[in-house]
Design an enzyme around this catalytic site. Structure first.
Site, PDB file in Angstrom:
ATOM      1  N   CYS A   1       0.854  -1.177   0.000  1.00 52.16           N
ATOM      2  CA  CYS A   1       0.000   0.000   0.000  1.00 52.16           C
ATOM      3  C   CYS A   1       0.893   1.230   0.000  1.00 52.16           C
ATOM      4  CB  CYS A   1      -0.871   0.001   1.235  1.00 52.16           C
ATOM      5  SG  CYS A   1      -1.584  -1.605   1.611  1.00 52.16           S
TER       6      CYS A   1
ATOM      7  N   ARG B   1       1.243   1.362  -6.119  1.00 53.77           N
ATOM      8  CA  ARG B   1       1.554   0.446  -5.013  1.00 53.77           C
ATOM      9  C   ARG B   1       0.335  -0.337  -4.551  1.00 53.77           C
ATOM     10  NH1 ARG B   1       6.547   1.454  -2.216  1.00 53.77           N
ATOM     11  NH2 ARG B   1       5.696   0.092  -0.627  1.00 53.77           N
TER      12      ARG B   1
ATOM     13  N   TRP C   1      -3.851  -2.080  -0.828  1.00 56.10           N
ATOM     14  CA  TRP C   1      -3.867  -3.380  -1.507  1.00 56.10           C
ATOM     15  C   TRP C   1      -4.292  -4.368  -0.435  1.00 56.10           C
ATOM     16  CZ3 TRP C   1      -1.553  -8.204  -1.165  1.00 56.10           C
ATOM     17  CH2 TRP C   1      -1.594  -9.002  -2.318  1.00 56.10           C
TER      18      TRP C   1
ATOM     19  N   ASN D   1       0.669   0.036   6.623  1.00 57.68           N
ATOM     20  CA  ASN D   1       1.083  -0.946   5.611  1.00 57.68           C
ATOM     21  C   ASN D   1       1.683  -2.123   6.354  1.00 57.68           C
ATOM     22  OD1 ASN D   1       0.435   0.900   3.692  1.00 57.68           O
ATOM     23  ND2 ASN D   1       2.537   1.298   3.013  1.00 57.68           N
ATOM     24  N   GLY D   2       1.362  -3.329   5.929  1.00 58.91           N
ATOM     25  CA  GLY D   2       1.947  -4.505   6.570  1.00 58.91           C
ATOM     26  C   GLY D   2       0.849  -5.414   7.098  1.00 58.91           C
TER      27      GLY D   2
ATOM     28  N   GLU E   1       9.778 -14.801 -18.867  1.00 63.21           N
ATOM     29  CA  GLU E   1       9.516 -13.384 -18.652  1.00 63.21           C
ATOM     30  C   GLU E   1       8.461 -12.873 -19.637  1.00 63.21           C
ATOM     31  OE1 GLU E   1       9.891 -11.376 -16.425  1.00 63.21           O
ATOM     32  OE2 GLU E   1       9.765  -9.396 -17.313  1.00 63.21           O
TER      33      GLU E   1
ATOM     34  N   LYS F   1       4.877 -11.258 -18.529  1.00 64.47           N
ATOM     35  CA  LYS F   1       4.434  -9.927 -18.951  1.00 64.47           C
ATOM     36  C   LYS F   1       3.029  -9.999 -19.509  1.00 64.47           C
ATOM     37  CE  LYS F   1       6.518  -7.921 -17.275  1.00 64.47           C
ATOM     38  NZ  LYS F   1       7.691  -8.252 -16.498  1.00 64.47           N
TER      39      LYS F   1
ATOM     40  N   GLU G   1       0.273 -10.953 -16.738  1.00 63.38           N
ATOM     41  CA  GLU G   1      -0.017 -10.010 -15.655  1.00 63.38           C
ATOM     42  C   GLU G   1      -0.736  -8.758 -16.127  1.00 63.38           C
ATOM     43  OE1 GLU G   1       3.202  -8.152 -13.449  1.00 63.38           O
ATOM     44  OE2 GLU G   1       4.525  -8.333 -15.162  1.00 63.38           O
TER      45      GLU G   1
ATOM     46  N   HIS H   1       7.843 -33.711 -23.551  1.00 66.37           N
ATOM     47  CA  HIS H   1       7.506 -34.479 -22.352  1.00 66.37           C
ATOM     48  C   HIS H   1       6.090 -34.172 -21.855  1.00 66.37           C
ATOM     49  CE1 HIS H   1      11.588 -35.913 -22.184  1.00 66.37           C
ATOM     50  NE2 HIS H   1      12.017 -34.666 -22.320  1.00 66.37           N
TER      51      HIS H   1
ATOM     52  N   LYS I   1       2.857  -2.932  -7.152  1.00 70.32           N
ATOM     53  CA  LYS I   1       4.235  -2.840  -7.618  1.00 70.32           C
ATOM     54  C   LYS I   1       5.213  -3.486  -6.656  1.00 70.32           C
ATOM     55  CE  LYS I   1       7.593  -1.470 -10.253  1.00 70.32           C
ATOM     56  NZ  LYS I   1       7.836  -2.355 -11.414  1.00 70.32           N
TER      57      LYS I   1
HETATM   58  O1  M6R Z   1      10.752  -5.329  -6.563  1.00 68.02           O
HETATM   59  P1  M6R Z   1      11.097  -6.733  -6.936  1.00 68.02           P
HETATM   60  O2  M6R Z   1      12.008  -6.815  -8.104  1.00 68.02           O
HETATM   61  O3  M6R Z   1      11.602  -7.538  -5.779  1.00 68.02           O
HETATM   62  O4  M6R Z   1       9.710  -7.383  -7.363  1.00 68.02           O
HETATM   63  C1  M6R Z   1       9.607  -8.747  -7.639  1.00 68.02           C
HETATM   64  C2  M6R Z   1       8.291  -9.051  -8.307  1.00 68.02           C
HETATM   65  O5  M6R Z   1       7.227  -8.726  -7.472  1.00 68.02           O
HETATM   66  C3  M6R Z   1       8.129  -8.306  -9.638  1.00 68.02           C
HETATM   67  O6  M6R Z   1       9.188  -8.556 -10.497  1.00 68.02           O
HETATM   68  C4  M6R Z   1       6.814  -8.704 -10.317  1.00 68.02           C
HETATM   69  O7  M6R Z   1       6.869 -10.032 -10.724  1.00 68.02           O
HETATM   70  C5  M6R Z   1       6.511  -7.778 -11.503  1.00 68.02           C
HETATM   71  N1  M6R Z   1       5.140  -7.368 -11.456  1.00 68.02           N
HETATM   72  C6  M6R Z   1       6.690  -8.421 -12.815  1.00 68.02           C
HETATM   73  O8  M6R Z   1       6.434  -7.564 -13.863  1.00 68.02           O
END
Ligand code: M6R
Length: 616
Positions: A2, A27, A73, A99-100, A483, A487, A490, A506, A611
């Protein structure tokens, strides 16, 4: 996950808070809230984005110079107005933003209910407001300290009270909290991005610290001790430019950040290459270079996109050095009974430097005696500060939830680390120089790819209606496949799976038909012949292919049905095998972006995501 922004000073606080919320929205964005205390407390909360909160406030005049705001969040309690922060005590005199996660909130809540407190939300956070209320006897800082002593869990906390119009109290444990130092005013936030418009002088609160802010003064101390002291020596200068945290004409932060990648690569190696010696110099690792040289084992720990960068780091470290390298998901690392002998190095990779799983894994490794290093983008973040040494990405703020430029920067820096360690071992001067030459070409090669973005848009239009996608690659292109799939899923919510191409036979090959396009990453490298065989196997089963291939690869064109529009090839410039991911991932980022945009998705704020993932 958050976002927190707050202010104590003499300015009209409402515009500062609303602007800060917009900068923090990445966030978390399931609800938002604001409280400003003047003669009365003015509290507004709304489900959804900050724009909903603005509508909720409407024409109500918000008055006052003490206030704070939050984007949420959800962890405990669904996104709803009562669950949105700020939360109040029973009598609406004090307000908290948190937050937490409070792990023992059920027990605390029951005790407080038994004592007659009235709860209005389902959140764990609200117990903090009531605990502070319980201990308050005129000294707010002391009440906060006593309340937090009862709490198990993590917090970035901010508290304001009607009786203290010139005071805000903040505290942290495992959740970032930053003070912004102004003249006659102070700010606090969970994230530098919300502060840089107002001040570049900041203080990062350390673990288990609290601070009391007034317009002209701030004091900091440990949560365990009652003494708070002024400590101007803790103030550091942030070099982020406010324009770096704005869209600057791009339709989304993600697209802007994709286009910033040539610069992100340049910034990753700027001042770090020693061409004549065919090596790299990473100042942040100077203090541990002897231990690094003596190391026999490196364990890379990270999450999400940073994990994919780690997988690439393993290939390149193994290629250029004699080290034995492992990569683990931070969330799984802690369950392993690893035997750390002297000479084990743990490298935590994290854009935010705040990812709870990675932070916890780094701490765990340190307690077990490993040398913990960080590869982090956000300066002053928890992982950066808690590791023994490390390297900063200098990629600038990454606002889009989908990571792009941080990935490319991480892979570049992992190559620099491998080059540096390799040259200290057996890597020849000639090979070291060749890597540097190829590294220096990357920014302009990425620019070439970006100049063909319209070609990716054309391909995206053809495939945007498909519901399932397979991403295939081998060796260096395998993490790129993972990756690319991450992308797409998500930000577009389409099903995308990244797979090692050699594993297809397999099982997953059973899925192949015309409805399942395969995105094949097939640069001309050591695994090229086998990857071409995999593509032929896909074609033999009527699968459609989008290939990412090296410029001039006509052989592949003859295998694919490009002319009749069934298949597609997108060419990338030639580079060294170890660097090819830095180029091949760019068209995949663009493809995900355009498919999501064509499907009308909220690209910078995909559903259910945030994020920075500061819960485990
Ligand atoms: O801040 P970080 O690199 O530790 O974050 C790790 C993941 O949460 C982050 O890479 C996440 O998978 C992204 N949304 C991917 O695009």
């Amino acid at each position: 996950m958050c976002g927190i922004i707050g202010y104590v000073g003499s300015q009209d606080v409402a515009p500062i808070l609303i602007d800060g919320l917009k900068r923090l929205e990445y966030r978390g964005y399931d609800s938002a809230g604001i409280v400003i205390i003047d003669k009365e407390a003015q509290l507004f909360r709304a489900v959804g984005k900050v724009s909903n909160l603005e509508k909720r406030i409407g024409s109500h005049p918000l008055v006052g110079s003490l206030g704070m705001a939050h984007t949420r969040w959800a962890t405990h309690g669904k996104p709803s107005e009562p669950n949105a922060h700020p939360h109040a005590d029973c009598h609406g005199r004090l307000f908290i933003i948190h937050n937490g996660i409070i792990e023992n909130f059920q027990t605390l809540k029951q005790d407080l209910l038994d004592e007659g407190h009235t709860f209005r939300s389902e959140t764990d956070s609200e117990v903090i407001a009531h605990l502070i209320e319980k201990y308050y006897d005129g000294n707010l800082a002391e009440a906060v300290r006593r309340a937090l002593a009862r709490v198990d869990g993590t917090f970035g906390l901010a508290v304001i009270h009607k009786d203290h119009l010139d005071q805000a109290i903040v505290a942290r444990r495992s959740s970032p909290l930053i003070l912004g130092i102004g003249d006659g005013e102070h700010f606090f936030a969970s994230d530098v991005a919300a502060l840089v418009k107002h001040t570049k002088r900041v203080v990062y609160l350390d673990e288990n610290e609290m601070a009391v802010l007034t317009p002209h003064h701030f004091t900091i101390g440990s949560l365990d001790k009652p003494d708070l002291v002024h400590s101007s020596s803790r103030t550091v200068h942030v070099d982020w430019d406010i324009t770096a945290a704005e869209k600057q004409g791009y339709s989304h932060f993600m697209l802007k950040e994709i286009f910033e990648q040539p610069e992100a690569v340049r910034n990753a190696f700027r001042g770090r290459l020693l061409p004549a010696k065919g090596t790299a110099k990473l100042g942040g690792l100077d203090s541990v270079i002897d231990r690094l040289q003596a190391a026999h084992r490196i364990i890379i720990i990270s999450c999400g996109t940073s994990y994919h960068a780690g997988l690439l780091g393993r290939y390149v470290l193994e290629e250029l050095t004699d080290l034995s390298v492992e990569v683990d998901l931070a969330s799984e690392f802690r369950y392993r009974k690893l035997n750390f002998r002297y000479g084990t190095v743990v490298l935590g990779i994290s854009q935010s430097g705040e990812t709870a799983d990675t932070l916890a894994a780094v701490r765990e490794a340190q307690t077990r005696g490993a040398l913990a290093l960080g590869l982090v983008n956000v300066v002053g973040s928890s992982i950066a500060r808690e590791t023994s040494a490390g390297v900063y990405n200098h990629a600038g703020p990454e606002i889009s939830v989908a990571s792009t430029k941080s990935f490319i920067s991480q892979v570049t820096i992992l190559t620099l680390i491998s080059l540096m360690l390799g040259r200290l071992q057996k890597l020849s001067l000639r090979d070291g120089k060749a890597i540097i030459t190829a590294l220096e070409k990357l920014p302009s090669q990425i620019e070439t790819i970006l100049s063909n973005a319209d070609e990716i848009l054309r391909i995206a239009k053809k495939f945007a209606d498909y519901k399932n996608f397979l991403y295939l690659g081998r060796k260096y292109s395998y993490p790129v496949a993972l990756e690319g799939a991450l992308k797409l899923k998500e930000i577009s919510y389409l099903h995308a799976e990244g797979y090692a191409a050699g594993e297809m036979k397999h099982g997953p090959i059973a899925l192949i038909d015309r409805q399942l396009p395969s995105i094949c990453i097939v640069p001309r490298d050591s695994s090229y012949p086998k990857m071409v065989s995999n593509i032929q196997e896909t074609k033999a089963r009527d699968g459609r292919v989008i290939a990412i291939a090296t410029q001039g690869d006509d052989k592949l064109r003859s295998i694919l049905r490009v002319e009749d529009g069934t298949d597609e090839i997108f060419y990338i410039p030639e580079t060294l095998e170890i660097l090819s991911p830095i180029l091949s991932v760019v068209p995949l980022q663009l493809l995900a972006y355009y498919v999501a945009d064509l499907n009308g998705c909220d690209i910078d704020k995909p559903r259910n995501l945030a994020k920075s993932v500061t819960v485990e």
